[in-house]
Design a protein around this motif. Structure first.
Motif, PDB file in Angstrom:
ATOM      1  N   ALA A  51      61.838  45.127 -40.547  1.00 52.71           N
ATOM      2  CA  ALA A  51      61.406  46.320 -41.139  1.00 52.71           C
ATOM      3  C   ALA A  51      60.906  46.267 -42.428  1.00 52.71           C
ATOM      4  CB  ALA A  51      62.433  47.475 -41.272  1.00 52.71           C
ATOM      5  N   GLU A  52      61.681  45.448 -43.077  1.00 53.06           N
ATOM      6  CA  GLU A  52      60.827  44.963 -44.512  1.00 53.06           C
ATOM      7  C   GLU A  52      59.561  44.206 -44.458  1.00 53.06           C
ATOM      8  OE1 GLU A  52      60.849  44.314 -48.861  1.00 53.06           O
ATOM      9  OE2 GLU A  52      61.766  45.748 -47.464  1.00 53.06           O
ATOM     10  N   GLU A  53      59.561  43.385 -43.433  1.00 56.48           N
ATOM     11  CA  GLU A  53      58.331  42.512 -43.215  1.00 56.48           C
ATOM     12  C   GLU A  53      57.096  43.289 -42.846  1.00 56.48           C
ATOM     13  OE1 GLU A  53      56.880  38.794 -40.430  1.00 56.48           O
ATOM     14  OE2 GLU A  53      58.486  40.165 -39.670  1.00 56.48           O
ATOM     15  N   GLU A  54      57.489  44.532 -41.983  1.00 54.60           N
ATOM     16  CA  GLU A  54      56.689  45.320 -41.705  1.00 54.60           C
ATOM     17  C   GLU A  54      55.963  46.308 -42.766  1.00 54.60           C
ATOM     18  OE1 GLU A  54      57.681  47.628 -38.201  1.00 54.60           O
ATOM     19  OE2 GLU A  54      58.533  46.016 -37.260  1.00 54.60           O
ATOM     20  N   ASP A  55      56.874  46.800 -43.515  1.00 54.96           N
ATOM     21  CA  ASP A  55      56.507  47.428 -44.639  1.00 54.96           C
ATOM     22  C   ASP A  55      55.568  46.625 -45.523  1.00 54.96           C
ATOM     23  OD1 ASP A  55      57.995  49.548 -43.871  1.00 54.96           O
ATOM     24  OD2 ASP A  55      59.815  49.319 -45.155  1.00 54.96           O
ATOM     25  N   LEU A  56      56.083  45.504 -45.939  1.00 52.70           N
ATOM     26  CA  LEU A  56      55.310  44.595 -46.891  1.00 52.70           C
ATOM     27  C   LEU A  56      53.909  44.465 -46.299  1.00 52.70           C
ATOM     28  CD1 LEU A  56      57.924  42.139 -47.963  1.00 52.70           C
ATOM     29  CD2 LEU A  56      56.601  43.987 -49.579  1.00 52.70           C
ATOM     30  N   ILE A  57      53.693  44.234 -45.004  1.00 54.54           N
ATOM     31  CA  ILE A  57      52.398  43.955 -44.261  1.00 54.54           C
ATOM     32  C   ILE A  57      51.480  44.951 -44.450  1.00 54.54           C
ATOM     33  CG2 ILE A  57      51.257  43.520 -42.127  1.00 54.54           C
ATOM     34  CD1 ILE A  57      53.421  41.556 -41.343  1.00 54.54           C
ATOM     35  N   ALA A  58      52.011  46.199 -44.449  1.00 57.47           N
ATOM     36  CA  ALA A  58      51.392  47.577 -44.360  1.00 57.47           C
ATOM     37  C   ALA A  58      51.104  47.555 -45.740  1.00 57.47           C
ATOM     38  CB  ALA A  58      52.238  48.558 -43.907  1.00 57.47           C
ATOM     39  N   MET A  59      51.722  47.176 -46.791  1.00 60.96           N
ATOM     40  CA  MET A  59      51.622  47.764 -48.154  1.00 60.96           C
ATOM     41  C   MET A  59      50.390  46.678 -48.561  1.00 60.96           C
ATOM     42  SD  MET A  59      54.050  47.355 -51.527  1.00 60.96           S
ATOM     43  CE  MET A  59      55.214  48.080 -50.417  1.00 60.96           C
ATOM     44  N   SER A  60      50.322  45.409 -48.198  1.00 63.92           N
ATOM     45  CA  SER A  60      49.386  44.547 -48.398  1.00 63.92           C
ATOM     46  C   SER A  60      47.805  44.916 -48.015  1.00 63.92           C
ATOM     47  CB  SER A  60      49.829  43.084 -47.866  1.00 63.92           C
ATOM     48  OG  SER A  60      49.692  42.999 -46.619  1.00 63.92           O
ATOM     49  N   LYS A  61      47.949  45.617 -46.999  1.00 65.67           N
ATOM     50  CA  LYS A  61      46.589  46.119 -46.391  1.00 65.67           C
ATOM     51  C   LYS A  61      46.014  47.321 -47.163  1.00 65.67           C
ATOM     52  CE  LYS A  61      47.515  44.284 -41.810  1.00 65.67           C
ATOM     53  NZ  LYS A  61      47.847  44.308 -40.471  1.00 65.67           N
ATOM     54  N   ASP A  62      46.876  47.750 -47.863  1.00 64.29           N
ATOM     55  CA  ASP A  62      46.388  48.944 -48.757  1.00 64.29           C
ATOM     56  C   ASP A  62      45.322  48.639 -49.553  1.00 64.29           C
ATOM     57  OD1 ASP A  62      46.095  51.365 -50.189  1.00 64.29           O
ATOM     58  OD2 ASP A  62      48.156  51.665 -50.541  1.00 64.29           O
ATOM     59  N   ARG A  63      44.191  49.224 -49.435  1.00 60.11           N
ATOM     60  CA  ARG A  63      43.119  49.031 -50.353  1.00 60.11           C
ATOM     61  C   ARG A  63      43.268  49.320 -51.711  1.00 60.11           C
ATOM     62  NH1 ARG A  63      37.553  49.012 -46.981  1.00 60.11           N
ATOM     63  NH2 ARG A  63      38.291  48.147 -45.071  1.00 60.11           N
ATOM     64  N   ARG A  64      43.942  50.259 -51.855  1.00 62.04           N
ATOM     65  CA  ARG A  64      44.398  51.085 -53.465  1.00 62.04           C
ATOM     66  C   ARG A  64      45.171  50.000 -54.174  1.00 62.04           C
ATOM     67  NH1 ARG A  64      46.537  56.479 -51.719  1.00 62.04           N
ATOM     68  NH2 ARG A  64      47.612  54.881 -49.979  1.00 62.04           N
ATOM     69  N   LEU A  65      45.886  49.064 -53.711  1.00 61.13           N
ATOM     70  CA  LEU A  65      46.909  48.358 -54.294  1.00 61.13           C
ATOM     71  C   LEU A  65      46.089  47.317 -55.319  1.00 61.13           C
ATOM     72  CD1 LEU A  65      49.723  48.077 -53.870  1.00 61.13           C
ATOM     73  CD2 LEU A  65      49.410  45.911 -52.590  1.00 61.13           C
TER      74      LEU A  65
END
Length: 94
Positions: A51-65
């Motif tokens: 779940a942590e891996e999935e969250d980090l993958i999703a976060m890394s794709k956020d253009r606002r980051l």
């Protein structure tokens, strides 16, 4: 894997919470299995790490980051994937 460092930037160790001398928030986790010999990860921990891996993958794709935060997320993701890879390898061999 165990006991490695990421290098020194501006006199400070470069870790996910400290990129390019900037202090960034880290994922709130008590244990760092990729850096601590006393940490133990078993198959019972697999759902949390996956779940942590999935969250980090999703976060890394956020253009606002922001760029420094994205770098921190990607470093953290690489550490997490070192753990989740073992779970995926075990699942594939059964």
């Amino acid at each position: 894997m165990v006991g490695e460092t990421r290098g020194v930037v501006g006199g400070q160790e470069k870790t996910p919470g400290n990129i390019q001398g900037r202090i960034l928030p880290e994922t709130p986790r008590a244990l760092r299995p990729t850096r601590c010999r006393n940490s133990t990860v078993t198959s019972a921990h697999a759902p949390i790490w996956l779940a942590e891996e999935e969250d980090l993958i999703a976060m890394s794709k956020d253009r606002r980051l922001a760029s420094p935060r994205r770098e921190a997320v990607l470093i953290e993701l690489a550490d997490v994937q070192r753990i989740t890879r073992a779970f995926k390898d075990q699942k594939g061999s059964h």
